[in-house]
Design a protein around this motif. Structure first.
Motif, PDB file in Angstrom:
ATOM      1  N   SER A  96       0.753  -0.799  -0.306  1.00  0.00           N
ATOM      2  CA  SER A  96      -0.106   0.338  -0.258  1.00  0.00           C
ATOM      3  C   SER A  96       0.976   1.578  -0.021  1.00  0.00           C
ATOM      4  O   SER A  96       0.618   2.219  -0.780  1.00  0.00           O
ATOM      5  CB  SER A  96      -1.557   0.336   0.840  1.00  0.00           C
ATOM      6  OG  SER A  96      -0.499  -0.018   2.698  1.00  0.00           O
ATOM      7  N   GLU A 100      -1.726   2.864  -4.777  1.00  0.00           N
ATOM      8  CA  GLU A 100      -2.372   3.524  -4.944  1.00  0.00           C
ATOM      9  C   GLU A 100      -4.007   3.017  -4.303  1.00  0.00           C
ATOM     10  O   GLU A 100      -4.412   2.906  -3.298  1.00  0.00           O
ATOM     11  CB  GLU A 100      -2.476   5.047  -5.420  1.00  0.00           C
ATOM     12  CG  GLU A 100      -1.005   5.573  -5.234  1.00  0.00           C
ATOM     13  CD  GLU A 100      -1.371   6.880  -5.911  1.00  0.00           C
ATOM     14  OE1 GLU A 100      -2.288   7.306  -6.692  1.00  0.00           O
ATOM     15  OE2 GLU A 100       0.105   7.428  -5.948  1.00  0.00           O
ATOM     16  N   ALA A 102      -7.119   0.845  -4.157  1.00  0.00           N
ATOM     17  CA  ALA A 102      -7.441  -0.523  -3.433  1.00  0.00           C
ATOM     18  C   ALA A 102      -7.943  -2.543  -4.715  1.00  0.00           C
ATOM     19  O   ALA A 102      -8.583  -1.839  -5.693  1.00  0.00           O
ATOM     20  CB  ALA A 102      -7.984  -1.219  -2.339  1.00  0.00           C
ATOM     21  N   ARG A 112      -3.520  -4.899   2.343  1.00  0.00           N
ATOM     22  CA  ARG A 112      -2.864  -4.003   1.823  1.00  0.00           C
ATOM     23  C   ARG A 112      -2.396  -3.613   3.475  1.00  0.00           C
ATOM     24  O   ARG A 112      -2.066  -3.378   4.205  1.00  0.00           O
ATOM     25  CB  ARG A 112      -4.208  -3.192   1.466  1.00  0.00           C
ATOM     26  CG  ARG A 112      -4.726  -3.050   0.540  1.00  0.00           C
ATOM     27  CD  ARG A 112      -5.860  -2.160  -0.310  1.00  0.00           C
ATOM     28  NE  ARG A 112      -5.047  -0.326  -0.022  1.00  0.00           N
ATOM     29  CZ  ARG A 112      -4.779   0.214  -0.215  1.00  0.00           C
ATOM     30  NH1 ARG A 112      -3.945  -0.597  -1.969  1.00  0.00           N
ATOM     31  NH2 ARG A 112      -3.660   1.195  -1.278  1.00  0.00           N
TER      32      ARG A 112
END
Length: 177
Positions: A96, A100, A102, A112
């Motif tokens: 993460s 950027e 998900a 993440r």
């Protein structure tokens, strides 16, 4: 664990191919059938890099993965490219710090993890892939922690063995995330 098909992807220079080699070595130490298949653009460092790692209790028919059980991504373009290849019920592990967005899938488990930021805080960005592999090991039992540590010792050049204690800390961080 009968069969794990893992894609590890990101930019060249992030340790993508090395991470796959260590994972494959750990599988071999457990007497499993293993395939490691690297792929990288002509630029290498900074270009795209990925590898397919298959670890199985059965014979591996082909090193090519069409449907992955797990995906580790360290950049947005890799998530864009490989997200759809993960089987329903599979796992996506994303750094993460660098990815950027998900994953858009709701039929897979998503983790993440701020791997690059955490690795830099630990003293070396090279620990990021180890953090992500730690999560993979904890989530899938693809190999044991002990086999992975032994694979680190066998895979890393002797001159880098001083890093192994910190690599183990990175692995444990990922496993516990």
């Amino acid at each position: 664990m009968k069969h794990q098909d893992v894609i590890i992807a990101g930019f060249g220079g992030q340790g993508i191919l090395s991470a796959g080699r260590i994972l494959a070595q750990a599988g071999m130490l457990e007497n499993k059938n293993v395939s490691w298949f690297p792929s990288y653009g002509p630029e290498m460092r900074g270009g795209t890099a990925s590898c397919n790692v298959i670890i199985s209790e059965e014979a591996v028919g082909s090193p090519i993965i069409n449907v992955a059980t797990s995906l580790i991504v360290m950049n947005g373009p890799s998530l864009d490219k490989f997200e759809k290849m993960v089987a329903s019920g599979g796992i996506i592990i994303a750094d993460s710090s660098l990815v950027e967005r998900a994953p858009e899938r709701d039929d897979v488990s998503v983790y993440r993890i701020p791997a690059t930021k955490t690795a830099l805080d630990m003293g070396s960005g090279t620990f990021a892939t180890i953090i992500l592999l730690g999560k993979l090991i904890a989530a899938t039992n693809i190999v044991s922690k002990e086999s992975f540590i032994e694979a680190l010792k066998k895979t890393l050049p002797e001159k880098k063995h001083y890093m192994i204690p910190d690599e183990i800390k990175a692995l444990e961080y990922g496993m516990e995330f």
